[in-house]
Write an enzyme that holds these catalytic residues in place. Sequence first.
Site, PDB file in Angstrom:
ATOM      1  N   ASP B   9      -0.264-145.865 -16.061  1.00 22.99           N
ATOM      2  CA  ASP B   9      -1.509-145.242 -16.523  1.00 22.99           C
ATOM      3  C   ASP B   9      -2.666-145.879 -15.768  1.00 22.99           C
ATOM      4  OD1 ASP B   9      -3.240-143.630 -18.189  1.00 22.99           O
ATOM      5  OD2 ASP B   9      -3.789-145.484 -19.215  1.00 22.99           O
ATOM      6  N   SER B  10      -3.800-145.205 -15.822  1.00 23.63           N
ATOM      7  CA  SER B  10      -5.010-145.746 -15.204  1.00 23.63           C
ATOM      8  C   SER B  10      -5.513-146.977 -15.952  1.00 23.63           C
ATOM      9  CB  SER B  10      -6.102-144.686 -15.185  1.00 23.63           C
ATOM     10  OG  SER B  10      -6.417-144.317 -16.511  1.00 23.63           O
ATOM     11  N   CYS B  72      -0.735-140.588 -17.621  1.00 22.39           N
ATOM     12  CA  CYS B  72      -2.153-140.360 -17.325  1.00 22.39           C
ATOM     13  C   CYS B  72      -2.269-138.913 -16.861  1.00 22.39           C
ATOM     14  CB  CYS B  72      -2.588-141.317 -16.215  1.00 22.39           C
ATOM     15  SG  CYS B  72      -4.219-140.956 -15.517  1.00 22.39           S
ATOM     16  N   GLU B 151     -11.732-147.667 -23.370  1.00 21.72           N
ATOM     17  CA  GLU B 151     -11.391-148.815 -22.517  1.00 21.72           C
ATOM     18  C   GLU B 151     -12.300-150.023 -22.793  1.00 21.72           C
ATOM     19  OE1 GLU B 151      -9.029-149.482 -19.976  1.00 21.72           O
ATOM     20  OE2 GLU B 151      -7.975-147.600 -20.309  1.00 21.72           O
TER      21      GLU B 151
END
Lengths: 276, 276
Positions: B9-10, B72, B151
Amino acid sequence: MDQPIGVIDSGVGGLTVARELMRQLPKEQLIYLGDTIRCPYGPRPEAEVVQFTLEMVEFLQKKQIKLLVIACNTATAFTIDLLRERLSIPIIGVIQPGARAAIKVTKTKTIAVIGTDGTIGSKAYPKALKQISSDLTIYDLACPQFVPIVESGHFSPEAAKHVVEQSLKPITNLRGLDTLILGCTHYPLLAEPIKQVMGANVEIISSGEEAAREVSALLSYQALAYRGNRLAKHFFYTTGSPELFEQIANRWMDYPVQHVENIVIDQSLVEKNKSF
Amino acid sequence: MDQPIGVIDSGVGGLTVARELMRQLPKEQLIYLGDTIRCPYGPRPEAEVVQFTLEMVEFLQKKQIKLLVIACNTATAFTIDLLRERLSIPIIGVIQPGARAAIKVTKTKTIAVIGTDGTIGSKAYPKALKQISSDLTIYDLACPQFVPIVESGHFSPEAAKHVVEQSLKPITNLRGLDTLILGCTHYPLLAEPIKQVMGANVEIISSGEEAAREVSALLSYQALAYRGNRLAKHFFYTTGSPELFEQIANRWMDYPVQHVENIVIDQSLVEKNKSF
């Protein structure tokens, strides 16, 4: 790919899977074969279910199907490993998709399965569930009275409710139970009384609906999906009465089920089993 | 098979997929890599997303993964076809599973998708949906403010609700809309405010949860599932701060995320992108 998907069932129950396939994959063509004259499979010995299923598969193979759906739990329990060895096309049964969906849904890790004598006796569901997760409490229960009600084509809501209530008694009010797998493709046609009896806290999983979801995924992963634009036409075959098949089918399906063809798979077997 | 499943994933959003994989497949081992230092991918040009994703995949291939999950949506939209050409292992993205689940769920055939600028701009969801069924009304909407909130690791419920309300305005009260795809694996962490804003009549599909369901199916069809009995241990890597990763992860995950390792994929890129 322009080839059809083959769907087999012991009778009309697999139409609940066909209905979902049509809804979830409107561009894909189906060829459905119901072994109505030898239905139900549930109480039959394993060897017989295997033989009947192989005969049905042989018929569909001549139709160049690209994927086979065994839309009957009893047939899945007894033949899927054998068929996967013998056929080169992908084969989707109804047991593993139902098991996977139940594991996705359950929060209490307590799952019940209902099905025919054959399916429940085979322990195919507990095996499929435990193979994925050891940490589950599993109950199973045979409900042999459900298929004959559905295949008869005429049942009053009251009578159905009564039979469902009596049959499900052993699994109502089980502590922590939050997921019930309908381990027979006929049972979604009794979904309403089953929901009423089990209550709002138990989520009902239709193994057929989940099988359709996995057909959709597998067609994509194996690059077998039809890539053009069409609304598919479907074909229906039965070993029994086309009239009764059409009657029952059109009561549930959005798709107009017409021109159902009767086929004779094996005359000797048909004769032998007429009295069944 | 005893090999692990790779998840990329990012950043930390893919942990929502990892959480579902652990829940639905408790015997399978995961190796998770989050490209936290270069997150978010959403606003980046396609070529950059492709390059970063290939670098992450290269790292996981050294770990002998048996299946790759691109957890993602942006990376899925831009790289899945390329990766399927290059790698011999099965690859599961998050877009097609989300699309298939939405088609299974919708009754009104009216579906909305929210995601990053990259995902929405790629039109990957409308394409995936229309490929299966032409007969759908599809709305899509980029919500670029959602990923940074998640995030950051700290957001108040009130602030989140406010941002969600403002962002979703164009798709609230759309006629007939009954299904919303969370087309970004970060978004399930904002599921509560999203549900509140969309109302009880809109079913929310988490593309990550559905991807986990398809991993389960594909492991089975390709005979790749772990067949023994174990409760798997998992490994976590990040290109960013292991401390922040652990902090955020342990807020959501049931599994204790410990010993997260920092890895440097490409020093020049890391330097170049520190200011991003």
